[in-house]
Scaffold this motif. Structure first.
Motif, PDB file in Angstrom:
ATOM      1  N   ILE A 188       1.810  52.625  17.237  1.00 39.04           N
ATOM      2  CA  ILE A 188       2.896  53.541  17.598  1.00 39.04           C
ATOM      3  C   ILE A 188       2.681  54.895  16.916  1.00 39.04           C
ATOM      4  CG2 ILE A 188       5.401  53.827  17.723  1.00 39.04           C
ATOM      5  CD1 ILE A 188       4.883  51.403  19.200  1.00 39.04           C
TER       6      ILE A 188
ATOM      7  N   ALA B 140       9.852  44.833   9.156  1.00 38.97           N
ATOM      8  CA  ALA B 140       9.084  46.079   9.160  1.00 38.97           C
ATOM      9  C   ALA B 140       7.678  45.747   8.704  1.00 38.97           C
ATOM     10  CB  ALA B 140       9.717  47.097   8.217  1.00 38.97           C
ATOM     11  N   GLN B 141       6.731  45.795   9.608  1.00 39.31           N
ATOM     12  CA  GLN B 141       5.346  45.590   9.176  1.00 39.31           C
ATOM     13  C   GLN B 141       4.754  46.944   8.802  1.00 39.31           C
ATOM     14  OE1 GLN B 141       2.803  43.009  11.491  1.00 39.31           O
ATOM     15  NE2 GLN B 141       4.289  41.368  11.519  1.00 39.31           N
ATOM     16  N   CYS B 142       4.252  47.701   9.788  1.00 38.94           N
ATOM     17  CA  CYS B 142       3.770  49.025   9.403  1.00 38.94           C
ATOM     18  C   CYS B 142       4.945  49.946   9.108  1.00 38.94           C
ATOM     19  CB  CYS B 142       2.877  49.613  10.483  1.00 38.94           C
ATOM     20  SG  CYS B 142       3.753  50.252  11.913  1.00 38.94           S
ATOM     21  N   GLY B 143       6.099  49.612   9.656  1.00 37.88           N
ATOM     22  CA  GLY B 143       7.305  50.372   9.351  1.00 37.88           C
ATOM     23  C   GLY B 143       7.474  51.638  10.157  1.00 37.88           C
ATOM     24  N   TYR B 144       6.578  51.875  11.082  1.00 42.40           N
ATOM     25  CA  TYR B 144       6.629  53.144  11.804  1.00 42.40           C
ATOM     26  C   TYR B 144       7.727  53.143  12.874  1.00 42.40           C
ATOM     27  CZ  TYR B 144       4.844  57.518  13.624  1.00 42.40           C
ATOM     28  OH  TYR B 144       4.718  58.831  14.001  1.00 42.40           O
ATOM     29  N   CYS B 145       7.921  52.005  13.507  1.00 37.57           N
ATOM     30  CA  CYS B 145       8.962  51.912  14.525  1.00 37.57           C
ATOM     31  C   CYS B 145      10.318  51.645  13.896  1.00 37.57           C
ATOM     32  CB  CYS B 145       8.639  50.768  15.489  1.00 37.57           C
ATOM     33  SG  CYS B 145       8.775  49.147  14.688  1.00 37.57           S
ATOM     34  N   CYS B 177       7.598  47.992  19.566  1.00 37.77           N
ATOM     35  CA  CYS B 177       6.975  47.700  18.281  1.00 37.77           C
ATOM     36  C   CYS B 177       5.666  47.008  18.598  1.00 37.77           C
ATOM     37  CB  CYS B 177       7.855  46.778  17.435  1.00 37.77           C
ATOM     38  SG  CYS B 177       7.022  46.226  15.932  1.00 37.77           S
ATOM     39  N   ARG B 178       4.598  47.452  17.985  1.00 38.43           N
ATOM     40  CA  ARG B 178       3.303  46.832  18.253  1.00 38.43           C
ATOM     41  C   ARG B 178       2.931  45.802  17.203  1.00 38.43           C
ATOM     42  NH1 ARG B 178       0.631  46.591  22.943  1.00 38.43           N
ATOM     43  NH2 ARG B 178      -1.435  47.139  22.163  1.00 38.43           N
ATOM     44  N   CYS B 179       3.676  45.741  16.103  1.00 36.48           N
ATOM     45  CA  CYS B 179       3.255  44.864  15.005  1.00 36.48           C
ATOM     46  C   CYS B 179       3.938  43.499  15.001  1.00 36.48           C
ATOM     47  CB  CYS B 179       3.564  45.515  13.654  1.00 36.48           C
ATOM     48  SG  CYS B 179       2.705  47.045  13.336  1.00 36.48           S
ATOM     49  N   THR B 180       5.241  43.478  15.212  1.00 37.71           N
ATOM     50  CA  THR B 180       5.991  42.274  14.861  1.00 37.71           C
ATOM     51  C   THR B 180       6.181  41.287  16.000  1.00 37.71           C
ATOM     52  OG1 THR B 180       8.063  43.308  15.529  1.00 37.71           O
ATOM     53  CG2 THR B 180       7.409  43.572  13.223  1.00 37.71           C
TER      54      THR B 180
HETATM   55  S1  FES Z   1       6.386  47.504  12.525  1.00 36.15           S
HETATM   56 FE1  FES Z   1       4.596  48.551  13.186  1.00 36.15          FE
HETATM   57  S2  FES Z   1       5.222  49.252  15.153  1.00 36.15           S
HETATM   58 FE2  FES Z   1       6.897  48.055  14.550  1.00 36.15          FE
END
Ligand code: FES
Ligand SMILES: Cc1cc2nc3c(=O)[nH]c(=O)nc-3n(C[C@H](O)[C@H](O)[C@H](O)COP(=O)(O)OP(=O)(O)OC[C@H]3O[C@@H](n4cnc5c(N)ncnc54)[C@H](O)[C@@H]3O)c2cc1C
Ligand code: SF4
Ligand code: FES
Lengths: 803, 206, 330
Positions: A188, B140-145, B177-180
């Protein structure tokens, strides 16, 4: 099992609070006084020679400070030493729509953007190539003037035992062809970088990169500067998935512009530009032929991959090897032959995406096995269970397997999903499918040849009891900062949230090769463990002396250091540091990790070995609407052999994220191009490139199988990439169970499913997939007899040519 | 009257105005002076709004989105962006309590509005219950979203204190969200909702 | 970051002033309500107004009002969230509320308006791209170029109507209220669109949509179904709106009147009288529904400029027509 205080607990990540407060600074969040903004002019033709590039008119625009063209940065770079084929800005040629040509830096982004349009670039179009087949057929014009031949970048031919003999020995031989379309990471966060130059000749680059060490090397090379004067700081990545693992044009360009202007220069890519950076999943056309006995045991397998590499090398040579490497670590394969070829095409370069080079062959293999099970009237789950690679063994291609929990994973998902009651027993339109996989916990060899550690950790202990961990690894959301803190906290008996973690700064932290190939937990975790144990030893000695007890009986727990026999007899952790510092001087320790040597001794044996393999098994249940062909996932059960979870919550998070990404790849994500209209990307936006939303994501049931691996820190293996792999073939196999059609092409779109259903209704072949396999001119295979045929991991000299 | 609905279709349009291959920002035509009312110039204009409970006065140009003003003028970089076209939900913030996409809202259209960004979600040192559960459950993985999800979820819970899983999915359907894989996010929203309900219950009892 | 180009921003105080500004500035000016269609298009330089006239706040564009004759008037400025959530609308005009609910994403519906949705620009995946991308294909007929890449010999643009509410408005026989400096008028929703990807609205460019009027809910039934890849965000690649009125005698009574509209296939939503004919005079049944679906299938000629293969989109007309009509049984 020993009692851990931190390891295995579902703790908050050390950086989670910052993240929920919006305080985490990603690269684009950095702001510097007098900062300038950079924009790149990109090619709008897929292939051509670059003539004069005149940035004069752009420079004349008020607000524009400087610009760059290819000649300003003539040195090549690239992630692999064997494919240094990129220029920061196109020098002689452009190779895909989106290849950068020139850069402008201005007082604000709007001005830079406007100025880009004033650049006059003369581009002379050349014939372009858009597919694997076309690349094989079209040797001229060459996209690059290096590689195997024509537009074939790399050929790999390896033979471990005589597969023809294997086929002759078999009860059944089956051949399948599968095409896996390319797809991309779509983090993202769009890539961003900020460079700053100080008058004493030092350069600093902050960037959203997964591999600061490699960016550091590339900058030194292209800018012609001593690496000692360059500092690369990787910012937390807003998602990476492999897409931020190459050194990129824009990173080098802003560094050079900072050097020229003496001011900080920032660039933030647009979403469309992120699609052009790509380095995602290679489209691969695969052919797999196996001989099996009645019980499904594999007597021989011949696997062939043709990879569409796009315009540059990137990690492509490694990807090519990977597409043939890990087939052998799940099921026993007695004889194995692999042919791989990577082509150059005029599309954005492909590279490593979650599972690097292995999800495609894994998909082909698992679908192939599903068909074999059907041919043999075997239950596909049972067949897999009965043919597993044993733990502590060496495969035909000399990969050393250690702990192996795939059997348990399969058993868990069979039971959890009610497989026995469901498989081939559900009403038309609903189906269930199984698949398995394995992945590396870090590559056994570095990207450039050296014998230094892959990961290093420094620990600094403060008199006040503070502990700082320094490591080159970068947190891309997977939680690597937390893993460092947990490991150190466990060893020193302190609270992980008291630990300061300093990562990914080439000036401050020891090298870690980067957040790719699922290597960080195992490698930097091991390095941290070593550093922490050394510190513990120093503290234990000093404390034991003070307490007058044997140092071997000192316990570290709850922020205290005490005697095992009488916990009252002890001191605070801080006091123990003071004691140690008084005794030994300043307390700092280091740890490093180098993976064990692998038994393979042939050219190419460097790709595939890992200190430990993780294993996963997935069962997918899907609904297929026979009237529309629309597939929707109902639920996925997944078992993952993690060795030991450092933090089960983070592990499950990675499993769910991997399943999510697999679901997207299986059903909708694809990098589609308009090959007849200048090979432009068809869907370079978040609306048109389909990433699953809350509506598409299904329920996931995760089972963690824990069998600590001696090579992992506390026994831990990887989880970042593995669980993506079985998801895709499990869905494909479930679609077959639901409606009886085989879609041997990923993504499995409703168009393909419906076409196959219609064909089935008409009594035609209910399969959609490739039917032709264009053959490149393969090279002479390297012949390495498998261990059980007396091989020693080295190739045999010559083999008489078979046909 | 113009023959087609598109401006570009008018022959004089391109003559009178520069085409895009020359820069749109600098080659801007002179402002047209309107007789009965002075039209806002593309120059700066004073804007007053409330951001995270503080009154803000700032001069902005009309074409600046709220996202740009928050991040670049007010240095509230907690609001992230992933597409700037309304396609990812990352830039979601609350305007008068409703989640909207700051990349598609003009800052000057927010005159007099109450804006809430991630920086204003916690109550001083006290995290919002959603922030706590997102942190504790690994949402929150990367926390960006994360900021976009948190604010959108907050608006949901403000309106519906006891949402079902399906209602949560619907409310968060505008955030990628691409991570979770979203699952941990649902769990975090559910737990926060439960805690908030219990919290207000106990307050009511008191 | 993708940014908006510079422009003058007008916030008229009255409807009269709004239409006056637009009249005076001609094609240099465009109305904006929620901006969820216009701003992305401006960022991609598909639309380049030098003046943007805000209209969403105007009083005449607000509210949902029941009129004396039982009909309903909905202001063009109300958001899709309001439209989808309004309890009277959900009861009396469920198809419209459903269509509004299926637009874009929750945050976009909080801002996007009914008027903007009805006037939504047509879409095409050669056109809904950035300036830089379009440069790579030397632009197209609809903007800056002279070839239609979807059909190179086509003299006209084939961009696709992608609004979700328009097919329903046509099926319900809504009237569209228009205001300009020349006064006001209403046009049937069915006459509001034209099958031309560029000039896709029949109204004069300076006419402003103030609202729509819906006929009284007296016994007829309606439905809307939408096809797209994902359950959210995505524009329709097919939208079917259906409306029927049955005679007395309950659910088995023969259908007296019907309107079925095909959305997201041509440049305008298309009313399909042949499909209606298949229903009229017979009770709604699997058989009549199937006949109507066949008629719709014959009519549909999707082009290769949206998501999905066009052959599949055409095939989907049948099951989706059925879905829409099956909702009306009972
Ligand atoms: S936690 Fe990485 S995009 Fe949602
Ligand atoms: C990611 C994304 C997904 C989307 N998905 C969908 C979808 O699935 N279905 C769908 O239908 N739409 C979709 N949209 C488009 C859009 O959000 C909606 O159509 C919305 O209703 C438009 O309303 P608006 O008020 O924001 O329009 P605006 O952008 O303000 O206006 C749109 C156009 O209509 C004109 N206009 C607006 N109001 C009036 C008026 N009262 N009188 C005359 N002209 C007027 C404007 O000049 C402009 O040309 C999507 C948009 C995005 C960004
Ligand atoms: S249909 Fe043709 S002219 Fe219209 S937008 Fe698409 S490519 Fe352009
Ligand atoms: S940045 Fe993607 S929706 Fe605003």
């Amino acid at each position: 099992m020993s009692e851990y205080r931190v390891i295995g607990k579902p703790l908050r990540k050390v950086d989670a609070t910052d993240k929920v407060l919006g305080k985490t600074l990603f690269a684009d969040d950095l702001i510097k006084p007098r900062m300038l903004f950079c924009k790149l002019l990109r090619s709008h033709i897929p292939h051509g020679t670059v003539g004069k590039v005149d940035i004069g008119p752009a420079l004349a625009m008020p607000g524009v400070i400087a610009g760059l063209i290819g000649e300003d940065l003539p040195t090549t770079f690239g992630i692999l030493p064997i494919s240094q084929d990129e220029h920061a800005l196109a020098l002689d040629k452009v190779r895909f729509v989106g290849d950068p040509i020139a850069a402008i830096v201005a007082e604000d982004e709007e001005t830079a953007e406007a100025a880009i349009h004033l650049i006059q670039a003369e581009l002379e179009p050349l014939d372009s190539i858009s597919s694997i087949d076309q690349a094989i057929r079209t040797p001229e014009p060459r996209i690059h003037d290096y590689g195997a031949y024509g537009n074939i970048h790399k050929l790999v031919n390896l033979e471990f035992g005589d597969v023809e003999e294997g086929f002759a020995e078999a009860d059944h031989v089956r051949e399948d062809m599968v095409f896996f379309e390319g797809n991309t990471h779509l983090p993202i966060e769009q890539h961003a970088s900020l460079a700053d130059w100080s008058p004493d000749g030092k350069l600093t680059l902050w960037s959203s990169t997964q591999t600061p060490h490699y960016v550091h090397k590339a900058l030194a090379r292209v800018l012609g500067m001593p690496a000692a004067r360059i500092r690369v700081i990787a910012c937390p990545n807003g998602g990476g998935f492999g897409g931020k693992s190459d050194p990129f044009n824009h990173e080098i360009v802003v560094a050079e512009l900072a050097r020229r202007t003496g001011r900080p220069v920032k660039i933030t890519l647009t979403r469309e530009e992120v699609f052009y950076c790509h380095r995602g999943r290679h489209p691969i056309l695969m052919r797999v032929k196996s001989g099996v006995k009645k019980d499904g045991s594999i007597t021989g397998m011949h696997f062939q991959s043709l990879l569409d590499g796009g315009g540059y090398g990137s990690y492509g040579v490694a990807s090519t090897f990977y597409s043939g490497a890990l087939q052998t670590v799940t099921y026993n394969i007695k004889r194995y032959k692999f042919d791989g070829a990577r082509m150059f095409t005029n599309k954005p370069p492909c590279g490593p995406k979650r599972g690097h080079g292995t999800p495609q062959p894994r998909h082909a293999l698992e679908v192939h096995l599903d068909k074999i099970a059907e041919d043999l009237h075997l239950d596909p789950a049972e067949m897999r269970l009965n043919n597993l690679v044993p733990p502590d063994s060496v495969t035909a291609n000399y990969l050393k397997v250690g702990t192996m929990g795939l059997g348990k994973c399969i058993e868990k998902v069979i039971e959890g999903s009610g497989w026995k009651e469901k498989h081939r027993k559900m009403p038309h339109g609903r189906g269930i499918g199984i698949a398995c996989s394995s992945y590396l916990s870090g590559a056994g060899l570095p990207i450039y040849w050296n014998s230094m550690p892959h990961s290093g950790v420094m620990l600094k202990l403060d008199r006040g009891g503070g502990v700082a961990v320094f490591c080159g690894s970068i947190d891309i959301g997977q939680g690597s900062d937390s893993v460092l803190a947990y490991v150190v906290a466990e060893v020193l008996g302190i609270d992980p949230f008291d630990i300061r973690v300093v990562t990914a700064d080439t000036d401050l932290t020891p090298v870690d090769l980067g957040s790719y190939s699922s290597r960080v937990t195992l490698m930097s975790g091991n390095a941290a463990l070593q550093a922490a144990e050394k510190a513990r030893e120093l503290l234990a000695q000093a404390a034991a002396e003070k307490l007058e007890v044997p140092s071997g009986e000192i316990v570290f727990a709850d922020g205290r250091v005490f005697w095992a026999s009488d916990p009252e007899k002890g001191m605070s952790f801080a006091k123990a540091v003071v004691a140690a510092e008084s005794k030994f001087g300043t307390i700092g320790t280091v740890g490093s990790y180098t993976p064990p040597r692998s038994p393979g001794q042939y050219k190419g044996a460097g790709v595939g070995p890992s200190p430990a393999y993780s294993y996963s098994a997935a069962i997918a249940e899907v609904d297929v609407d026979p009237e529309t062909g629309i597939v929707s996932a109902r639920k996925i059960w997944i078992g993952h052999d993690i060795g030991q979870s450092i933090n089960p919550m983070l592990v499950i998070g990675q499993v769910e994220g991997g399943v999510y990404m697999g679901l997207g790849e299986a059903l909708m994500e694809e990098m589609a191009y308009r090959d007849r209209v200048n090979i432009v990307h068809k869907t370079p936006s978040m609306l048109d490139y389909k990433s699953p939303t809350t509506h598409e994501m299904c329920e996931v049931e995760t089972y963690l199988v824990e069998d600590p691996d001696p090579n992992g820190p506390f026994g831990a293996k990887e989880v970042g990439q593995g669980p993506l792999l079985p998801t895709i073939p499990a869905i494909a196999n479930a679609v077959y169970d639901a409606v009886g059609v085989r879609i041997d092409e990923v993504p499995i779109t409703p168009e393909k499913v419906l076409r196959a259903i219609r064909a089935k209704e008409k009594g035609k072949d209910p399969r959609i997939g490739p039917t032709k396999f264009p053959e490149p001119e393969w090279s002479e295979p390297l012949v390495v007899p498998p261990p059980w045929e007396g091989g020693d991991g080295k190739p045999v000299e010559k083999k008489e040519v078979a046909g | 009257m113009c023959p087609r609905n598109s401006l570009a279709a008018l022959p004089w349009f391109h003559e009178a105005l520069p085409r895009l291959d020359s820069p749109p920002t600098t080659a801007y035509p002179r402002p047209i002076m309107y007789k009965h009312r002075v039209i806002d110039e593309p120059g700066r204009r004073l804007l007053r709004m409330t951001v995270n409970d503080s009154a803000i006065e700032i001069a902005v140009r009309p074409h600046k989105t709220l996202l740009e003003v928050l991040r670049e003028d007010l240095f509230l970089t907690g609001t992230k962006h992933g597409c700037e076209l309304g396609e990812c939900g990352t830039c979601a913030i609350l305007v008068d309590g409703e989640p909207v996409l700051s990349c598609l809202v003009l800052a000057i259209a927010c005159e007099g509005k109450e804006i809430r960004t991630i920086e204003g979600m916690a109550d001083g040192p006290e995290l919002h219950p959603l922030q706590t559960t997102f942190a504790d459950l690994g949402a929150a993985q990367c926390g960006y979203c994360t900021p976009g999800f948190l604010l959108t979820a907050q608006a949901l819970l403000d309106e519906n204190p006891d949402p079902t899983r399906q209602e949560i999915k619907n409310a968060l359907a505008g955030n990628l969200c691409r991570c979770t894989g979203y699952l941990k996010i649902y769990e975090a929203v559910e737990l926060a909702a439960k805690r908030m309900r219990n919290g207000s219950d106990s307050e009511a009892k008191r | 970051m993708l940014r908006l180009p510079n422009f003058h921003y007008h916030v008229p105080e009255s409807l009269a002033e709004a239409v006056r500004i637009k009249k005076d500035l001609g094609p240099l000016a465009m109305f904006v309500a929620g901006g969820t269609d216009l701003y992305p298009k401006m960022k991609r330089r598909q639309q380049e107004p030098h003046h943007v006239v805000q209209i969403g706040h105007l009083e005449e564009l607000q509210g949902v009002r029941r009129l004396d004759d039982g009909s309903c008037r909905i202001g063009a400025g109300i958001t899709l969230t309001t439209l989808a959530g309004d309890t009277t609308l959900k009861r009396d005009y469920p198809a419209l509320a459903e269509a509004a609910h299926l637009v874009a994403s929750p945050q976009l519906r909080n801002v996007g308006t009914l008027g903007g949705n009805l006037c939504l620009d047509t879409r095409c995946n050669y056109y809904d791209q950035t300036y830089e991308w379009r440069k790579g294909i030397s632009f197209c007929l609809k903007k800056d170029g002279d070839t239609c890449w979807v059909a190179r010999s086509s003299p006209k643009c084939l961009a696709v109507t992608s609004t979700d509410t328009a097919p329903v408005a046509i099926a319900l026989a809504a009237e569209i209220e228009l205001v300009s400096t020349r006064g006001d008028r209403t046009v049937p929703a069915g006459d509001f669109y034209s099958n031309d990807g560029i000039r896709y609205l029949t109204k004069d460019p300076d006419e402003l949509v103030t609202g729509i009027r819906l006929p009284p809910p007296n016994g007829w039934r309606s439905s809307y179904v939408k096809l797209r890849r994902r359950g959210t965000f995505d524009f329709p690649v097919l939208g079917i709106a259906a409306w029927i009125r049955r005679g007395d005698g309950g659910t088995d009574a023969p259908v007296e009147e019907a309107r079925i509209v095909l959305g997201a296939v041509f440049s305008e939503p298309v009313l399909a009288p042949e499909a209606a004919d298949a229903l009229i005079g017979r009770p709604l049944s699997t058989e009549t529904i199937s006949d109507a679906a066949d008629a719709m299938y014959k009519l549909a000629k999707p082009m290769d400029n949206t998501d999905f293969l066009l052959s599949w989109r055409k095939e989907m007309v049948k099951p989706y027509t059925k879905k829409a009509l099956e909702k009306l049984i009972g």
